[in-house]
Motif scaffolding. Structure first.
Motif, short mmCIF file in Angstrom:
data_model
loop_
_atom_site.label_atom_id
_atom_site.label_comp_id
_atom_site.label_asym_id
_atom_site.label_seq_id
_atom_site.Cartn_x
_atom_site.Cartn_y
_atom_site.Cartn_z
N SER A 133 0.86 -1.17 0.00
CA SER A 133 0.00 0.00 0.00
C SER A 133 0.91 1.23 0.00
O SER A 133 1.76 1.38 0.89
CB SER A 133 -0.87 -0.05 1.27
N ILE A 134 0.77 2.10 -1.01
CA ILE A 134 1.61 3.29 -1.12
C ILE A 134 0.81 4.51 -0.69
O ILE A 134 -0.26 4.79 -1.25
CB ILE A 134 2.14 3.47 -2.56
N ASN A 135 1.32 5.22 0.31
CA ASN A 135 0.63 6.42 0.81
C ASN A 135 0.93 7.63 -0.08
O ASN A 135 1.94 7.64 -0.79
CB ASN A 135 1.09 6.73 2.24
N PRO A 136 0.04 8.63 -0.04
CA PRO A 136 0.25 9.81 -0.90
C PRO A 136 1.62 10.46 -0.69
O PRO A 136 2.23 10.98 -1.63
CB PRO A 136 -0.87 10.77 -0.47
N GLU A 137 2.15 10.44 0.55
CA GLU A 137 3.44 11.10 0.79
C GLU A 137 4.63 10.24 0.35
O GLU A 137 5.78 10.60 0.54
CB GLU A 137 3.59 11.48 2.27
N GLY A 138 4.32 9.06 -0.23
CA GLY A 138 5.41 8.27 -0.82
C GLY A 138 5.88 7.09 0.02
O GLY A 138 6.61 6.25 -0.48
N THR A 139 5.50 7.04 1.30
CA THR A 139 5.89 5.87 2.10
C THR A 139 5.04 4.68 1.70
O THR A 139 3.92 4.83 1.22
CB THR A 139 5.71 6.14 3.61
N ALA A 140 5.59 3.47 1.87
CA ALA A 140 4.87 2.28 1.44
C ALA A 140 4.97 1.20 2.51
O ALA A 140 5.98 1.09 3.23
CB ALA A 140 5.43 1.77 0.12
N PHE A 141 3.91 0.40 2.61
CA PHE A 141 3.87 -0.69 3.59
C PHE A 141 3.49 -1.99 2.90
O PHE A 141 2.67 -2.02 2.00
CB PHE A 141 2.83 -0.40 4.68
N ILE A 142 4.14 -3.08 3.35
CA ILE A 142 3.72 -4.41 2.92
C ILE A 142 2.53 -4.79 3.79
O ILE A 142 2.62 -4.77 5.02
CB ILE A 142 4.88 -5.43 3.10
N THR A 143 1.44 -5.13 3.15
CA THR A 143 0.21 -5.41 3.92
C THR A 143 -0.16 -6.89 3.92
O THR A 143 -0.93 -7.34 4.75
CB THR A 143 -0.98 -4.61 3.33
#
Length: 311
Positions: free
Chosen positions: A52-62
């Motif tokens: 999941s990629i957040n608008p500010e550019g950080t990303a998480f494996i979900t």
């Protein structure tokens, strides 16, 4: 939500190659570790994941998709945790050196048993053939004869002189291949022979102990052809088998399993029971003593120094 493949693990960050070939640095969602995965690294190189990629550019494996297989070892001597070396692999190449540094049969057999347990096809690569004395070459030939007879493909190579590497390169040009072994056995030299543009750092061998200095810090996947990848891993000092029940260990030694059907008792542990076909096969040299001792060694697991973490 995007899907991708984990191609590098840097400890706290994972590099994911998305299906449209973007490289995204990801972290793990905080609650991800609560899913009962008793591992120091719940996500491994080779995992297919959702991110999941957040608008500010950080990303998480979900989420992690189901694995077809993986190679796993005990994280440390007294640990109840495991360390997943890599996932979803088509084959593993275990690099072995007779000296500089020496790879013990105990280490080889523990690794093979774990590969059997998790359904990973494995071949043995005997490296540094340019380096050995006559006596060491004889020992190498004896080991190759032993493991070939059991059913494991064996290769002789000199990665430094690029001898024997072409045959091996042909074998691994399709699918995902994991390279493993102690530090200093020549994995990085082999990768540099295959992929000279990478210029991976190779380590010096410590003259005092004939052990390798550690050069690969994190597992990483490299493309070697349109449909082929190799995974380079940090050198492993000891290999602790993980979550094997006593009665299962013999299943992961092919030749012990073959003879065990002739044992008098179905639950024979092949240690002291009367009518044990396995011990008889050892006495008759149909099962090698080194393999039998490795089997007992896994059952006993008394020497906890084998489980020091990789350096």
């Amino acid at each position: 939500m995007e899907k991708g493949l984990v191609i590098k693990n840097t400890g706290s960050w994972y590099i994911v190659k998305t299906n449209d070939n973007k490289l995204v640095s990801c972290k793990i969602k905080g609650n991800f570790r609560l899913k009962g995965i008793r591992s120091t690294n719940p996500v491994a190189v080779g995992d297919h994941v959702k991110i999941s990629i957040n608008p500010e550019g950080t990303a998480f494996i979900t989420d992690i998709e189901d694995r077809k297989n993986y190679i796993i070892r005990k994280a440390s001597n007294l640990s109840k945790q495991s360390h997943i070396i890599a996932a979803n692999i088509d084959r593993c190449l275990l690099f072995i050196t007779i000296n500089y540094p020496e790879t013990s049969t105990t280490f080889i057999d523990r690794f093979l048993a774990s590969a059997e347990a998790y359904r990973v096809p494995i071949s043995l690569v005997f490296n540094k053939t340019d380096f050995y004395s006559e006596e060491e070459l004889q020992r190498m030939d004896n080991l190759i004869s032993l493991y070939t007879h059991i059913g494991y493909p064996c290769y002789r190579i000199s990665a430094l002189q690029n001898k024997g590497t072409e045959t091996l390169a042909q074998e691994i040009k399709e699918g995902i291949t994991l390279l493993s072994g102690h530090s200093g056995v020549g994995k990085s030299t082999f990768i540099n022979a295959l992929l000279p543009h990478l210029q991976l750092k190779t380590g010096e061998i410590s003259t005092a102990h004939h052990t390798g200095t550690h050069t690969t810090t994190f597992s990483e996947m490299f493309p070697i052809s349109e449909n082929g990848y190799i995974i380079d891993t940090p050198g492993i000092k000891g290999f602790g088998t993980f979550d094997m029940k006593d009665e299962e260990v013999g299943h992961y030694f092919k030749e012990i399993f073959a003879f065990s059907s002739q044992c008098k008792y179905g639950d024979c542990t092949h240690r002291h029971e009367p009518g044990c076909a396995v011990r008889e096969a050892v006495a008759n040299h149909e099962i090698s003593e080194s393999r039998y001792l490795s089997y007992l060694n896994i059952l006993e697991d008394k020497d906890e120094s084998k489980y020091r973490t990789a350096y």
